[in-house]
Design a protein around this motif. Sequence first.
Motif, PDB file in Angstrom:
ATOM      1  N   LYS A   8      -6.737  -7.164   0.532  1.00 41.42           N
ATOM      2  CA  LYS A   8      -7.507  -6.377   0.386  1.00 41.42           C
ATOM      3  C   LYS A   8      -8.834  -6.201   1.494  1.00 41.42           C
ATOM      4  O   LYS A   8      -9.171  -5.280   2.054  1.00 41.42           O
ATOM      5  CB  LYS A   8      -8.292  -6.119  -0.989  1.00 41.42           C
ATOM      6  CG  LYS A   8      -9.259  -5.010  -1.358  1.00 41.42           C
ATOM      7  CD  LYS A   8      -9.712  -5.033  -2.714  1.00 41.42           C
ATOM      8  CE  LYS A   8     -10.610  -3.864  -3.064  1.00 41.42           C
ATOM      9  NZ  LYS A   8     -10.978  -4.038  -4.349  1.00 41.42           N
ATOM     10  N   TYR A  15       0.808  -1.303  -0.003  1.00 35.89           N
ATOM     11  CA  TYR A  15       0.204  -0.034   0.210  1.00 35.89           C
ATOM     12  C   TYR A  15       1.011   1.086   0.102  1.00 35.89           C
ATOM     13  O   TYR A  15       0.247   2.409  -0.319  1.00 35.89           O
ATOM     14  CB  TYR A  15      -1.040  -0.032   1.106  1.00 35.89           C
ATOM     15  CG  TYR A  15      -1.996  -1.084   0.920  1.00 35.89           C
ATOM     16  CD1 TYR A  15      -2.885  -0.927  -0.329  1.00 35.89           C
ATOM     17  CD2 TYR A  15      -2.102  -1.994   1.618  1.00 35.89           C
ATOM     18  CE1 TYR A  15      -4.038  -1.748  -0.387  1.00 35.89           C
ATOM     19  CE2 TYR A  15      -3.137  -3.046   1.530  1.00 35.89           C
ATOM     20  CZ  TYR A  15      -4.014  -2.959   0.423  1.00 35.89           C
ATOM     21  OH  TYR A  15      -5.089  -3.977   0.280  1.00 35.89           O
ATOM     22  N   LYS A  38      -4.223   2.034   3.181  1.00 35.32           N
ATOM     23  CA  LYS A  38      -4.013   2.585   2.048  1.00 35.32           C
ATOM     24  C   LYS A  38      -4.097   4.380   2.146  1.00 35.32           C
ATOM     25  O   LYS A  38      -3.470   4.999   1.676  1.00 35.32           O
ATOM     26  CB  LYS A  38      -4.969   2.090   1.135  1.00 35.32           C
ATOM     27  CG  LYS A  38      -4.765   2.499  -0.523  1.00 35.32           C
ATOM     28  CD  LYS A  38      -5.556   1.732  -1.317  1.00 35.32           C
ATOM     29  CE  LYS A  38      -5.123   2.165  -2.750  1.00 35.32           C
ATOM     30  NZ  LYS A  38      -5.734   1.355  -3.722  1.00 35.32           N
ATOM     31  N   GLY A  76       1.971   0.579  -3.420  1.00 32.60           N
ATOM     32  CA  GLY A  76       0.622   0.537  -4.229  1.00 32.60           C
ATOM     33  C   GLY A  76       0.744  -0.124  -5.565  1.00 32.60           C
ATOM     34  O   GLY A  76       1.552  -0.961  -5.733  1.00 32.60           O
ATOM     35  N   THR A  78      -7.278  -5.517   4.848  1.00 24.90           N
ATOM     36  CA  THR A  78      -6.693  -4.221   5.269  1.00 24.90           C
ATOM     37  C   THR A  78      -7.759  -3.252   5.078  1.00 24.90           C
ATOM     38  O   THR A  78      -7.414  -1.925   5.516  1.00 24.90           O
ATOM     39  CB  THR A  78      -5.457  -3.819   4.369  1.00 24.90           C
ATOM     40  OG1 THR A  78      -6.088  -4.293   3.006  1.00 24.90           O
ATOM     41  CG2 THR A  78      -4.443  -4.892   4.661  1.00 24.90           C
TER      42      THR A  78
END
Length: 373
Positions: free
Chosen positions: A354, A289, A363, A292, A357
């Motif tokens: 995903k 993240y 993020k 990215g 988190t």
Amino acid sequence: MNTFKKLSAPRSLGSTLLSIVIIVFIAYILEDVVVPFLFAALLSFLLVPITQYLENHRIPRVIAILISIVLIIAIIGGVMYAAYTQVIKLQDLFPQIEKRFNEWISALASLLSNFDIDKQQLIAEGQKHISDAVKSGSQFLGATIGGTSNFLMSIALLPLYIFLMLMYRDFLKTFVFKWLKDTSKHKIVTTINKVKSVVRGYITGLVLVILIIGTLNSTALYFIGIDHALFFGFFAAFLAIIPYIGVALGSALPILVALITQDSYLAAVMVAASFAVIQFLEGNFITPYVVGNQVSINALIAITALLLFGKLWGIGGMILALPMTAILKVIFDANPRTEAWGFLLGDAENEDVKHVTKYFRFKEFFETVKKRI
């Protein structure tokens, strides 16, 4: 017509393979020229926004470029100087290493005395080899520092490369337009912007990862009581440049130092455990993240590129492996004929990570920090 295509396909494949072999051979022979040139290209992409900002404030291009180069040299020079001073201090560990190994040999000799082995001879031989090893370690440290100086001398032309690339960036863009005249300018500009985004996202994200991991490592080592915690923490973090194996290699040195300098083996176990937790966070949360989707390369291709570039150009190649592969992916994606290769290099989004988190809003936090750097 179909028969002609069948006959021409092997020739096309053979020509492609031959071209790849020639390019790789030339890149290997011209390592001292190619590697600094590629580093200069990556840094130039990073410095373009700074020079453009200065130029927009009516500063001449030459002065703006010089200011940008001086800024990046000051940053890199400061980091190198700090690392150099820490490496010099590591020489204080050699007497402790010799003392601890002598203790281990004495304990081993006492254990083996029941097997009709001359204890004094074993200790004498062991101490002799340890002294030789410590001397070799000191010589290796000096050679490493000297090798680093030689490496820095070999890239002395780096500022010149950066200056010329920034100075002639419009000229180089025009050359690309003329070279790819059958391709629309919009598509070329879009591809170039994507390459810039990949390079900037990777470098800024990597710097942020090193700062985060280095801080976590150093904090853990400090509370465990390891000497030179700051150096070992950021040394391991810097090795995160080498994906998948860098953090593991960086953790081996502080574990060894813990075994040598601490009276209890618990310290080494604590170092290993803390680095394992930090590596888990780095691989599953921080790097995905922070960097990215800028470098969305799957693990198989990343490791393969790491080995190939490392074999080709050594440590410099290992550092260049991911950004160069990511740039190739952008170029492959832009061409319908090579789109399949771009897909092969890419990575599917990890839905499990995903899902986990999204509750921690990592993020959003990292994106905010990156924008302020």
